[in-house]
Design a protein around this motif. Sequence first.
Motif, PDB file in Angstrom:
ATOM      1  N   VAL A   1       0.863  -1.174   0.000  1.00 21.13           N
ATOM      2  CA  VAL A   1       0.000   0.000   0.000  1.00 21.13           C
ATOM      3  C   VAL A   1       0.904   1.230   0.000  1.00 21.13           C
ATOM      4  CG1 VAL A   1      -0.148   0.003   2.534  1.00 21.13           C
ATOM      5  CG2 VAL A   1      -1.893   1.193   1.199  1.00 21.13           C
ATOM      6  N   GLU A   2       0.475   2.276  -0.680  1.00 19.82           N
ATOM      7  CA  GLU A   2       1.244   3.525  -0.686  1.00 19.82           C
ATOM      8  C   GLU A   2       0.637   4.486   0.320  1.00 19.82           C
ATOM      9  OE1 GLU A   2       3.130   6.794  -3.740  1.00 19.82           O
ATOM     10  OE2 GLU A   2       1.219   5.866  -4.277  1.00 19.82           O
ATOM     11  N   LEU A   3       1.429   4.869   1.309  1.00 20.65           N
ATOM     12  CA  LEU A   3       1.022   5.895   2.260  1.00 20.65           C
ATOM     13  C   LEU A   3       1.580   7.229   1.788  1.00 20.65           C
ATOM     14  CD1 LEU A   3       1.708   4.138   5.697  1.00 20.65           C
ATOM     15  CD2 LEU A   3      -0.372   4.079   4.293  1.00 20.65           C
ATOM     16  N   ILE A   4       0.739   8.249   1.780  1.00 21.58           N
ATOM     17  CA  ILE A   4       1.167   9.597   1.404  1.00 21.58           C
ATOM     18  C   ILE A   4       0.819  10.537   2.553  1.00 21.58           C
ATOM     19  CG2 ILE A   4       0.979  11.480  -0.254  1.00 21.58           C
ATOM     20  CD1 ILE A   4       0.156   9.440  -2.346  1.00 21.58           C
ATOM     21  N   PHE A   5       1.837  11.115   3.151  1.00 16.50           N
ATOM     22  CA  PHE A   5       1.666  12.029   4.268  1.00 16.50           C
ATOM     23  C   PHE A   5       1.750  13.462   3.751  1.00 16.50           C
ATOM     24  CE2 PHE A   5       3.573   8.104   5.730  1.00 16.50           C
ATOM     25  CZ  PHE A   5       2.820   7.767   6.845  1.00 16.50           C
ATOM     26  N   ALA A   6       0.657  14.198   3.851  1.00 13.24           N
ATOM     27  CA  ALA A   6       0.646  15.619   3.482  1.00 13.24           C
ATOM     28  C   ALA A   6       0.900  16.416   4.757  1.00 13.24           C
ATOM     29  CB  ALA A   6      -0.696  15.993   2.868  1.00 13.24           C
ATOM     30  N   LEU A   7       2.110  16.920   4.904  1.00 13.70           N
ATOM     31  CA  LEU A   7       2.474  17.593   6.147  1.00 13.70           C
ATOM     32  C   LEU A   7       1.833  18.976   6.236  1.00 13.70           C
ATOM     33  CD1 LEU A   7       4.800  15.410   5.592  1.00 13.70           C
ATOM     34  CD2 LEU A   7       6.054  16.693   7.323  1.00 13.70           C
ATOM     35  N   LYS A   8       1.660  19.449   7.455  1.00  9.76           N
ATOM     36  CA  LYS A   8       1.067  20.764   7.662  1.00  9.76           C
ATOM     37  C   LYS A   8       1.999  21.846   7.110  1.00  9.76           C
ATOM     38  CE  LYS A   8      -1.756  19.613  11.662  1.00  9.76           C
ATOM     39  NZ  LYS A   8      -2.001  19.828  13.110  1.00  9.76           N
ATOM     40  N   LEU A   9       1.405  22.804   6.419  1.00  7.27           N
ATOM     41  CA  LEU A   9       2.170  23.862   5.781  1.00  7.27           C
ATOM     42  C   LEU A   9       2.366  25.047   6.716  1.00  7.27           C
ATOM     43  CD1 LEU A   9       0.445  23.844   2.272  1.00  7.27           C
ATOM     44  CD2 LEU A   9       2.393  22.490   3.065  1.00  7.27           C
ATOM     45  N   GLN A  10       3.418  25.806   6.455  1.00  4.00           N
ATOM     46  CA  GLN A  10       3.689  27.036   7.198  1.00  4.00           C
ATOM     47  C   GLN A  10       3.431  28.258   6.305  1.00  4.00           C
ATOM     48  OE1 GLN A  10       7.097  26.700  10.248  1.00  4.00           O
ATOM     49  NE2 GLN A  10       7.948  25.775   8.399  1.00  4.00           N
ATOM     50  N   ASN A  11       3.303  29.399   6.944  1.00  3.57           N
ATOM     51  CA  ASN A  11       3.227  30.695   6.242  1.00  3.57           C
ATOM     52  C   ASN A  11       2.096  30.763   5.225  1.00  3.57           C
ATOM     53  OD1 ASN A  11       5.636  31.541   7.611  1.00  3.57           O
ATOM     54  ND2 ASN A  11       6.825  30.380   6.113  1.00  3.57           N
ATOM     55  N   THR A  12       0.986  30.078   5.502  1.00  2.00           N
ATOM     56  CA  THR A  12      -0.126  30.105   4.554  1.00  2.00           C
ATOM     57  C   THR A  12      -0.770  31.493   4.484  1.00  2.00           C
ATOM     58  OG1 THR A  12      -1.589  29.256   6.306  1.00  2.00           O
ATOM     59  CG2 THR A  12      -0.609  27.645   4.803  1.00  2.00           C
ATOM     60  N   ALA A  13      -0.790  32.208   5.615  1.00  2.00           N
ATOM     61  CA  ALA A  13      -1.355  33.563   5.597  1.00  2.00           C
ATOM     62  C   ALA A  13      -0.508  34.485   4.726  1.00  2.00           C
ATOM     63  CB  ALA A  13      -1.464  34.113   7.022  1.00  2.00           C
ATOM     64  N   GLU A  14       0.821  34.336   4.810  1.00  5.75           N
ATOM     65  CA  GLU A  14       1.716  35.150   3.985  1.00  5.75           C
ATOM     66  C   GLU A  14       1.524  34.819   2.507  1.00  5.75           C
ATOM     67  OE1 GLU A  14       4.633  37.765   2.625  1.00  5.75           O
ATOM     68  OE2 GLU A  14       3.444  37.679   4.468  1.00  5.75           O
ATOM     69  N   LEU A  15       1.326  33.544   2.193  1.00  5.03           N
ATOM     70  CA  LEU A  15       1.086  33.160   0.807  1.00  5.03           C
ATOM     71  C   LEU A  15      -0.192  33.816   0.289  1.00  5.03           C
ATOM     72  CD1 LEU A  15       1.787  31.477  -1.687  1.00  5.03           C
ATOM     73  CD2 LEU A  15       0.498  29.579  -0.667  1.00  5.03           C
ATOM     74  N   GLU A  16      -1.221  33.841   1.109  1.00  2.00           N
ATOM     75  CA  GLU A  16      -2.473  34.488   0.701  1.00  2.00           C
ATOM     76  C   GLU A  16      -2.263  35.975   0.435  1.00  2.00           C
ATOM     77  OE1 GLU A  16      -5.447  33.712   3.606  1.00  2.00           O
ATOM     78  OE2 GLU A  16      -5.456  31.546   3.260  1.00  2.00           O
ATOM     79  N   ARG A  17      -1.472  36.631   1.295  1.00  3.72           N
ATOM     80  CA  ARG A  17      -1.207  38.072   1.099  1.00  3.72           C
ATOM     81  C   ARG A  17      -0.445  38.308  -0.207  1.00  3.72           C
ATOM     82  NH1 ARG A  17      -0.661  37.906   6.881  1.00  3.72           N
ATOM     83  NH2 ARG A  17       1.561  37.436   6.734  1.00  3.72           N
ATOM     84  N   ILE A  18       0.529  37.451  -0.488  1.00  2.00           N
ATOM     85  CA  ILE A  18       1.287  37.589  -1.729  1.00  2.00           C
ATOM     86  C   ILE A  18       0.372  37.417  -2.938  1.00  2.00           C
ATOM     87  CG2 ILE A  18       3.073  36.516  -3.170  1.00  2.00           C
ATOM     88  CD1 ILE A  18       4.588  35.854  -0.583  1.00  2.00           C
TER      89      ILE A  18
END
Length: 204
Positions: free
Chosen positions: A55-72
């Motif tokens: 089975v393939e496990l795919i871990f999507a880790l929590k992202l940082q700086n998402t608010a800054e990305l939205e502002r950009i």
Amino acid sequence: MVCLLVASALICLASVVTAEAASAGAAVVPAAALAQRGPTRGWAEKGPAAAEEEVELIFALKLQNTAELERILERVSDPSSPDYGHYLTKAQADHLTAPRHQDVDIVERFLRGRPFHVTSEGSFISCRLPVHAAEAILGGRFVRMCRVAVGSQDESKESCVLRNPTAAVPAALRSACGAISPLDDPLPPALPGPIVGLPEARWL
């Protein structure tokens, strides 16, 4: 091209943040019943997965700086901004939102030395391993969910996916991730024909 890369990053971000909000706050998080992962019409459990099946496990880790990305993104989309039109590349967006090193280390520790593949500055970690090893990490038991193509009476054309509705993910691992596939995957909708996936991105 650059716009498409940014759009891809946003789609990825939205899916991870949504899963993150749903999974916050529990000490040990059992996987929800399959009925709560989406429509199960046409799907039936066909028994446990074989211990040595991969089975393939795919871990999507929590992202940082998402608010800054939205502002950009707001600035580059605003004609009155000096940053208008200066879109981020996918590599720049990945670097900005890369997960914490501590979270990457947590996932790697739970994989216990097994080979894995990292993409998007560590945002996704994938690993193919036997079902029994995946169960040792995630708890619960993987089962085979199957359906026959819509309109077909030929059970030999059955399509199956692996799911683990009884998983109890360790708190540290769940806290590091926004989503874990296939635990958090809904069952595919009942469409005509078999399930076909891309070789480079198989979500079992």
